[in-house]
Design an enzyme around this catalytic site. Structure first.
Site, PDB file in Angstrom:
ATOM      1  N   ASP A  22       0.801  -1.225   0.000  1.00 56.11           N
ATOM      2  CA  ASP A  22       0.000   0.000   0.000  1.00 56.11           C
ATOM      3  C   ASP A  22       0.836   1.277   0.000  1.00 56.11           C
ATOM      4  OD1 ASP A  22       0.960   0.137   2.585  1.00 56.11           O
ATOM      5  OD2 ASP A  22      -0.958   0.629   3.499  1.00 56.11           O
TER       6      ASP A  22
ATOM      7  N   TYR B 207      10.611   5.259   1.503  1.00 55.18           N
ATOM      8  CA  TYR B 207      11.456   4.334   2.260  1.00 55.18           C
ATOM      9  C   TYR B 207      12.922   4.412   1.852  1.00 55.18           C
ATOM     10  CZ  TYR B 207       7.728   1.875   4.737  1.00 55.18           C
ATOM     11  OH  TYR B 207       6.703   1.556   5.590  1.00 55.18           O
TER      12      TYR B 207
END
Length: 441
Positions: free
Chosen positions: A170, A264
């Site tokens: 997601d 990330y």
């Protein structure tokens, strides 16, 4: 329209109520005849299960509902398994985060040593659920969004190559929602994107609206100044740590202004910054246990105590709407374009053909068709080759029980400064994970 039967694996998760509400909000697009919860922690699941039973009775009494710890009961007569399991729960996540920090290495749920530790725990759990599904409902599809998705996907490629498993995440969905707002659109569904990378490790190189207009310049201008920070009101990721992650994207972007990065990447490219801004006494796991976990379980207990879900404190998990899109695409052959984690096989021309890459695919009743991403730049290719090797070595270690392979994986991670530090972290993680990892020799 045919109705589907679903098992949510990880029924005791704090995300489960949000997924249930999101499913109810989308019944016009994706009708459901049955929802089952499955978890191997019956006590934890019971609280969420009882609350959701009341909720479903009030809002969708036509849907048959049950929760169980019995695999046969859970996986019989189903069309889809939606899997979001967390082997070891938040207690082990806390150790994943805090053990590396002892050695001034970042502690994170899916990146670096913590992600490797979590991967070693997750592989067996995911394989077990695939096997249950194939035994009791051989025609079902598993939509897997259990973390760490990259390692889990590599394990399913190697160990269950013929299984009907789609691995999905997601995080790009959440970032694309922010991008859509930045571009002045109402939804990410008004955009066509090209994205390539590994899970939690990728880049957008094209974003256009449905008329073909290039949205990249406007989004880049915003990201260069503010990262992905944008006031979205009620949003799944609103804790201070997430605001910092969205903001830090501006520094990640500066490294390659031709693309837009997954948030990330900050963990791999700015490890020193992350360690400096980490609190070994109160990590992200503590933030979640003190925040979302308490809030969700209190809301569930309130429903049970009152006997009604009216005015309850459960919120739909908007991020999870992509799971409905994925299930719909399979159930109704919609050929929706979605980012999946799939075996490369030439989709990225100049990258490892067996690497599990995250790229756009067209999804239908037979599975997916990959879209070609062509060649990628040297910078991204170099980072991806290193990271995909970490993921492959972790799966090697799990399959063969090899200490050596896991030490190599830990050493190769861009987040770890040396082989000696890798060994110290690994030895501490082995001690902490005795109950969950295969024995290493």
């Amino acid at each position: 329209m045919k109705s589907s039967s679903i098992t949510i694996a990880g029924g005791g998760s704090t995300f489960t109520p949000g997924i249930v509400i999101m499913l109810l909000d989308n019944l016009d697009k994706f009708p459901i005849r049955q929802i089952k919860f499955y978890d191997n922690d019956g006590d934890r699941q019971e609280v969420i299960g009882k609350a959701c039973e009341i909720l479903l009775k009030e809002r969708a009494p036509q849907i048959k509902f049950s929760y169980t710890t019995d695999p046969e009961e859970a996986f019989t007569d189903i069309d889809f398994v939606m899997a979001h399991i967390r082997v070891g729960k938040y207690a082990m996540r806390e150790l994943d985060e805090k053990i590396p920090l002892r050695y001034k290495v970042l502690g994170q749920e899916t990146c670096g040593p913590g992600g490797i530790a979590y991967g070693m725990r997750s592989i067996g759990g995911i394989l077990e659920i695939i096997d249950f599904m194939e035994k009791y409902s051989p025609n079902a599809w598993m939509l897997n969004y259990s973390n760490p998705a990259a390692i889990v996907a590599e394990a399913t490629r190697r160990l269950r190559p013929d299984s009907r498993v789609l691995n999905i995440c997601d995080m790009p969905v959440g970032i694309e929602e922010l991008m859509a707002r930045i571009a002045g659109l109402n939804s990410r569904k008004e955009m066509d994107v090209r994205y390539y990378g590994l899970n939690h490790f990728g880049w957008w190189n094209s974003i256009r609206d449905k008329q073909g207009n290039d949205l990249m310049p406007k989004i880049k201008e915003h990201v260069a100044k503010y990262g992905y920070t944008f006031d979205m009101g009620h949003h799944q990721h609103v804790d201070a740590s997430w605001n910092d992650t969205f903001h830090k994207a501006k520094d990640v972007f500066a490294l390659d202004p031709d693309t837009l990065p997954n948030t990330y990447l900050k963990y791999y490219l700015f490890q020193d910054y992350v360690v400096e801004h980490s609190d070994i006494e109160f990590s992200r796991a503590n933030e979640v246990m003190e925040g979302r976990e308490k809030t969700v379980f209190k809301a569930a207990q309130d429903i049970i105590d009152k006997g009604t879900a009216k005015d309850c404190n459960f919120h739909p998990d908007e991020h999870a709407s992509y799971i409905v899109d994925l299930a719909r695409a399979i159930a109704f052959n919609t050929k929706e374009r979605m980012l999946l984690i799939v075996e490369n096989e030439g989709a990225i021309e100049n990258f490892d053909s067996t690497g599990m890459v995250e790229i756009p695919c067209l999804v239908g009743s037979e599975g997916y068709e990959k879209l070609s991403m062509g060649k990628i730049p040297q910078f991204q290719k170099g980072l991806m080759e290193q990271q995909v090797s970490v993921e492959k070595l972790v799966v090697d270690a799990w399959i063969t029980g090899s200490y050596q392979k896991l030490w190599q994986a830990m050493t190769l991670s861009k987040t770890v400064p040396s082989a000696s530090i890798a060994k110290k972290i690994l030895d501490d993680l082995i001690e902490a994970n005795k109950e969950y990892w295969p024995e290493l020799n």
